[in-house]
Scaffold this active site. Structure first.
Site, PDB file in Angstrom:
ATOM      1  CG  ASN A 170      41.724  40.573  32.997  1.00 22.14           C
ATOM      2  OD1 ASN A 170      41.447  39.679  33.783  1.00 22.14           O
ATOM      3  ND2 ASN A 170      41.364  41.831  33.184  1.00 22.14           N
ATOM      4  CD  GLU A 224      42.492  34.512  42.551  1.00 23.26           C
ATOM      5  OE1 GLU A 224      43.233  35.415  42.139  1.00 23.26           O
ATOM      6  OE2 GLU A 224      42.086  33.578  41.824  1.00 23.26           O
ATOM      7  CG  ASP A 225      45.627  36.414  44.932  1.00 23.38           C
ATOM      8  OD1 ASP A 225      46.123  35.945  43.895  1.00 23.38           O
ATOM      9  OD2 ASP A 225      45.151  37.551  44.980  1.00 23.38           O
ATOM     10  NE  ARG A 273      50.800  34.719  44.666  1.00 24.18           N
ATOM     11  CZ  ARG A 273      50.425  35.480  43.628  1.00 24.18           C
ATOM     12  NH1 ARG A 273      51.084  36.584  43.339  1.00 24.18           N
ATOM     13  NH2 ARG A 273      49.377  35.136  42.892  1.00 24.18           N
ATOM     14  CG  ASN A 331      47.916  42.024  37.342  1.00 23.60           C
ATOM     15  OD1 ASN A 331      47.921  42.963  36.577  1.00 23.60           O
ATOM     16  ND2 ASN A 331      47.412  40.842  37.037  1.00 23.60           N
ATOM     17  CG  ASP A 349      42.523  32.510  37.937  1.00 21.92           C
ATOM     18  OD1 ASP A 349      42.339  31.942  36.839  1.00 21.92           O
ATOM     19  OD2 ASP A 349      42.564  33.739  38.063  1.00 21.92           O
ATOM     20  CG  ASP A 350      46.789  33.236  41.955  1.00 23.83           C
ATOM     21  OD1 ASP A 350      46.533  34.377  41.546  1.00 23.83           O
ATOM     22  OD2 ASP A 350      46.246  32.743  42.967  1.00 23.83           O
ATOM     23  CE  LYS A 363      40.835  36.450  39.208  1.00 30.27           C
ATOM     24  NZ  LYS A 363      41.851  35.546  39.725  1.00 30.27           N
ATOM     25  CE1 TYR A 370      40.109  40.228  41.099  1.00 32.11           C
ATOM     26  CE2 TYR A 370      41.553  40.111  39.209  1.00 32.11           C
ATOM     27  CZ  TYR A 370      41.186  39.673  40.462  1.00 32.11           C
ATOM     28  OH  TYR A 370      41.898  38.687  41.075  1.00 32.11           O
TER      29      TYR A 370
END
Length: 555
Positions: free
Chosen positions: A450, A240-241, A150, A405, A263-264, A168, A96
């Site tokens: 993390n 996610e993203d 993103r 990140n 999650d972001d 993930k 990851y």
């Protein structure tokens, strides 16, 4: 595991979930039909892990190591997860962040044609439920979905962002014990505005500008409804993203219709809040005693800010509106204030306070004198020496979190944060940094905030309870549970997170707390066990446990 018995040795070899390669006992090979398909020697799984680690360490670059590890996963998931479970702190940064960022940038080039996840595009509209039947099992419990807009701090990578859901879900299994046979990475391809991708003859996604209209919303809705129809109403779907334009509104649209979270926004918030809660044991302050300043006001920044405000409100018995007044945001135009209300994006409005305007971060620090500085801007080197020195001037123990990140996007390094604050800072980052030895000989170990400390435990808890919904109170509980896992050994070296070697135990404890809360709040569908701890542990996949390869169950 897999529900049917493979009928040939070749099928056994191709059943990557259960196949153990040279770690298959010789006495079982003939019955499985794989005698003659593998070398004659038997290597215990523990020894095979060491063989693979020796090879991995011989690779020159992180990306080569990433590819090598995923080649192992393509053949034997059991061996892959045995490596990841035994050498978590060494291998996680390869599987990851930060290496996954480079892997995503090169996804189309290094794609191996492996069956790992599903890809749905605008051209599949109206067919997604039918296409889900192409997957080999209906027993999926955990999905991670992205539209690739993103990716980390790298932006719109289109289909190349599929490396994120894959990575993930590897952590869901390695860190949380989610059965690898029951996870599904998904990419929703609505085009890309990345010109480099569009001009790349080997790019594997749709070659068209990113869809922004009703067709986009319809495709997302079709996917959610199809996934729930295929896998059940309580299948967990993690956003996610997604880009800022869609992340907040999609979460708002679906969090009361599905077992879902972003999650972001929420996972990042929980892990950051855990670090802040742990830091209070060194600063001697409660959350309500702090002034927090965020550099960055996107989905990560406002997600953390909102959960932090909830924690302040709950612990300080305050209205949420009053709790938010302890939190300030700086975006590309300066401090977010009431004077800017007419032009603010909706997710920033609640943190627009009635204070003087400041054109930049340094000016905001001078005016507000914050006790905590949190970087979520994806602007490298934005925490300059002057900014860190100002934080140290205002605080005996300044709290400085550079959470962007991958590593190349970090607001400052651990070395810089410590050196520029005379070693007094509590520093946490999004990507890993090596321990730092100060000039006076003291050692500082930067904590890595993390998300893997949070989302695997959330997923495991949701699975244990059969939860139908996930709320910010689950995230708050997860953050509190994680903070409590930080021991004196970590605090002594300034580290705000437990060691990765304990991450499965951390995930188990988070899962127990989340599952119990689900039963108490009425969103659980499973019967409550007498001993939640033992039940959660019974659900956790362990690659080192013996498995009956004929039945796919623990011996």
């Amino acid at each position: 595991m897999v529900s049917r018995l493979p009928v040939t040795g070749v099928e056994v070899v191709r059943d990557t979930i259960r196949y153990s390669g040279v770690s298959t006992p010789i006495s079982e090979r003939e019955g499985l039909g794989i005698r003659g398909l593998v070398p004659a020697a038997f290597l215990p799984l523990e020894l095979d892990v060491e063989r693979c680690m020796l090879q991995m360490r011989s690779k020159e670059s992180p990306l080569e190591k990433y590819i090598y590890l995923h080649n192992i996963q393509d053949v034997s998931e059991r061996l892959f997860y045995a490596i990841l479970c035994k050498y978590t702190s060494e291998v996680m940064p390869l599987v990851y962040t930060p290496t996954v960022g480079e892997a995503c940038q090169n996804f189309s080039a290094i794609y191996r044609g492996t069956l790992r996840g599903m890809y749905f595009s605008l051209e599949d509209s109206g067919k997604i439920r039918t296409l889900l039947d192409n997957w080999f099992t209906s027993k999926i419990t955990t999905i991670v979905v992205t539209d690739g807009e993103r990716i980390l701090g790298l932006g719109d990578l289109g289909v190349n962002g599929m490396g994120i859901p894959i990575g993930k879900l590897a952590l869901y299994t390695a860190c949380g014990g989610i059965d690898p046979a029951k996870v599904l990475p998904v990419h929703i391809d609505v085009g890309t505005n990345n010109e480099e991708n569009l001009n790349d003859p080997y790019y594997l996604g749709l070659r068209r500008p990113r869809e922004r209209g009703q067709a986009y919303d319809d495709l997302i809705a079709e996917f959610f409804e199809a996934a729930q129809n295929k896998f059940g109403a309580n299948v967990m779907i993690q956003f996610e993203d997604f880009g800022n334009l869609n992340a907040f509104r999609l979460l708002s649209a679906w969090q009361d219709k599905a077992c879902t979270f972003n999650d972001d926004i929420q996972g990042t918030a929980a892990v950051a809040l855990a670090g802040l809660l742990a830091s209070n044991r060194l600063t001697g302050k409660d959350l309500i005693d702090h002034i927090f300043l965020f550099a960055g006001a996107g989905e990560a920044g406002t997600g953390i800010a909102e959960l932090l405000a909830l924690a302040i409100a709950e612990k300080g018995h305050l209205p949420i509106e009053q709790a938010r007044k302890k939190i300030f945001l700086v975006d590309s135009k300066g401090l977010v204030t009431k004077s800017r209300l007419d032009s603010l994006q909706h997710h920033k409005v609640d943190f627009a306070h009635d204070v003087d305007d400041c054109p930049n971060l340094l000016a905001a620090i001078d005016m507000l004198k914050p006790t905590g500085l949190i970087g979520v801007s994806a602007i490298p080197n934005s925490f300059t020496k002057e900014i860190c020195e100002n934080m140290a001037a205002h605080n005996k123990i300044p709290v400085i979190f550079a959470l962007s990140n991958p590593t190349s996007k970090a607001e400052c390094t651990a070395q810089e944060a410590y050196e520029w604050t005379d070693g007094r800072a509590i520093f946490c980052s999004g990507s890993p940094f090596d321990p730092v030895t100060l000039q006076d000989g003291r050692q500082r170990v930067p904590g890595q905030g993390n998300n893997a400390y949070i989302f695997p435990g959330i997923g495991l808890g949701v699975l244990a309870a059969g939860s139908t919904r996930i709320t910010n109170y689950d995230m708050l509980l997860a953050a509190e549970t994680l903070a409590a896992e930080v021991g004196p050994e970590e605090l002594d070296v300034g580290c705000m997170y437990p060691p990765l070697s304990r991450i499965r135990q951390v995930s188990k404890n988070i899962a127990i707390a989340v599952a119990n809360q689900a039963h108490e709040t009425g969103v659980a569908t499973e019967q409550r066990p007498v001993d939640m701890g033992k039940y959660v542990e019974s659900l956790m996949y362990d690659p080192f446990e013996e498995v009956d390869v004929h039945l796919g169950s623990k011996k």
